[in-house]
Motif scaffolding. Structure first.
Motif, PDB file in Angstrom:
ATOM      1  N   LYS A   9       0.112  10.417  23.185  1.00 42.22           N
ATOM      2  CA  LYS A   9       0.517  11.094  24.369  1.00 42.22           C
ATOM      3  C   LYS A   9      -0.493  10.994  25.450  1.00 42.22           C
ATOM      4  O   LYS A   9      -1.577  10.867  24.944  1.00 42.22           O
ATOM      5  CB  LYS A   9       0.623  12.620  23.686  1.00 42.22           C
ATOM      6  CG  LYS A   9       1.328  13.624  24.900  1.00 42.22           C
ATOM      7  CD  LYS A   9       1.123  14.900  24.028  1.00 42.22           C
ATOM      8  CE  LYS A   9       1.720  16.145  25.157  1.00 42.22           C
ATOM      9  NZ  LYS A   9       1.808  17.448  24.608  1.00 42.22           N
ATOM     10  N   TYR A  65       1.664  13.146  18.559  1.00 44.69           N
ATOM     11  CA  TYR A  65       2.613  12.144  19.243  1.00 44.69           C
ATOM     12  C   TYR A  65       1.858  10.789  19.293  1.00 44.69           C
ATOM     13  O   TYR A  65       1.160  10.594  20.420  1.00 44.69           O
ATOM     14  CB  TYR A  65       3.143  12.602  20.538  1.00 44.69           C
ATOM     15  CG  TYR A  65       4.011  13.799  20.751  1.00 44.69           C
ATOM     16  CD1 TYR A  65       4.812  13.967  19.714  1.00 44.69           C
ATOM     17  CD2 TYR A  65       3.846  14.510  21.654  1.00 44.69           C
ATOM     18  CE1 TYR A  65       5.504  15.240  19.421  1.00 44.69           C
ATOM     19  CE2 TYR A  65       4.806  15.780  21.746  1.00 44.69           C
ATOM     20  CZ  TYR A  65       5.481  15.939  20.546  1.00 44.69           C
ATOM     21  OH  TYR A  65       6.361  17.157  20.692  1.00 44.69           O
ATOM     22  N   SER A  80      -3.576  13.792  19.849  1.00 48.60           N
ATOM     23  CA  SER A  80      -2.096  14.268  19.633  1.00 48.60           C
ATOM     24  C   SER A  80      -1.373  13.912  18.421  1.00 48.60           C
ATOM     25  O   SER A  80      -1.559  12.627  18.024  1.00 48.60           O
ATOM     26  CB  SER A  80      -1.366  14.159  21.183  1.00 48.60           C
ATOM     27  OG  SER A  80       0.130  14.410  20.535  1.00 48.60           O
ATOM     28  N   THR A 117       8.172  13.586  27.397  1.00 51.12           N
ATOM     29  CA  THR A 117       6.518  13.313  27.017  1.00 51.12           C
ATOM     30  C   THR A 117       6.064  12.217  27.638  1.00 51.12           C
ATOM     31  O   THR A 117       6.639  11.191  27.461  1.00 51.12           O
ATOM     32  CB  THR A 117       6.472  13.425  25.130  1.00 51.12           C
ATOM     33  OG1 THR A 117       7.114  14.593  24.707  1.00 51.12           O
ATOM     34  CG2 THR A 117       5.001  13.349  24.996  1.00 51.12           C
TER      35      THR A 117
END
Length: 151
Positions: free
Chosen positions: A65, A73, A71, A131
Motif C-alpha cells: 500500500k 496490503y 500495511s 487502493t
C-alpha cells in the motif's frame, strides 16, 4: 545580434556520472517501479527481445500500500520464465519454470507476458480495488542468442 554567453565549470563526465544518485546499477539487474490505483492489470516494465534470442528471466516483485509498507496490503513474489524469438517471428512465452507469490490480498498478482506488437516481455502487476499500491521489480535477464558470421 543577440546571444547568451554561459560560463560552465569543467565537468568530468566519467567521474561525476559515476557518483550521481541516478547512475545505472552495476549489478546487471534492471529495476522497474510503478503505482496502481485499482485492480486493473498494469505494465510496470518492458524487456526487449532481439530476433534469434532466448531470454531466461527472473523477476522479484514487491508491492505494498502506498506510503504504508507495514500495511496488510502487500505482495512478495518471484517468477522464473523463458521467452524466445525466431529470426522472423514474434516473441513467444516458453514454460513458466517457477512462480511463487505470497500475498495478503487475493486480487494481487504478478506476471510476465510476451508482447508481440513491441517484441518485449512485459512485467505486469495487479493491485487492489480502490487502493493505491507501489510496486518495485528487480529483473535478471540471461540472453542466449545465435550469432551468424559472414566470410
Amino acid at each position: 545580434p543577440g546571444g547568451v554567453i554561459v560560463d560552465l565549470p569543467p565537468f568530468d563526465v566519467r567521474g561525476d556520472t559515476n557518483i550521481a544518485d541516478t547512475k545505472s546499477s552495476d549489478d546487471g539487474k534492471i529495476r522497474f517501479t510503478g503505482v496502481t490505483t485499482d485492480a486493473t492489470v498494469t505494465t510496470i516494465g518492458q524487456i526487449p527481445v532481439a530476433a534469434n534470442e532466448v531470454c531466461n528471466v527472473k523477476v522479484r516483485v514487491n508491492g505494498c500500500k502506498y506510503n504504508a509498507s507495514d500495511s496488510s496490503y502487500r505482495l512478495n513474489g518471484e517468477i522464473n520464465q523463458s521467452f524466445s524469438r525466431n529470426m522472423t517471428g514474434n516473441v513467444v512465452e516458453e514454460s513458466e519454470g517457477m512462480k511463487l507469490v505470497e500475498s495478503d490480498a487475493a486480487s494481487t498478482d504478478i506476471d510476465l507476458v510476451a508482447d508481440t506488437s513491441a517484441q518485449t516481455i512485459q512485467v505486469k502487476v495487479t493491485g487492489i480495488s480502490a487502493t493505491r499500491m507501489q510496486w518495485n521489480a528487480e529483473v535478471e535477464v540471461q540472453r542466449i542468442s545465435e550469432k551468424t558470421y559472414e566470410r
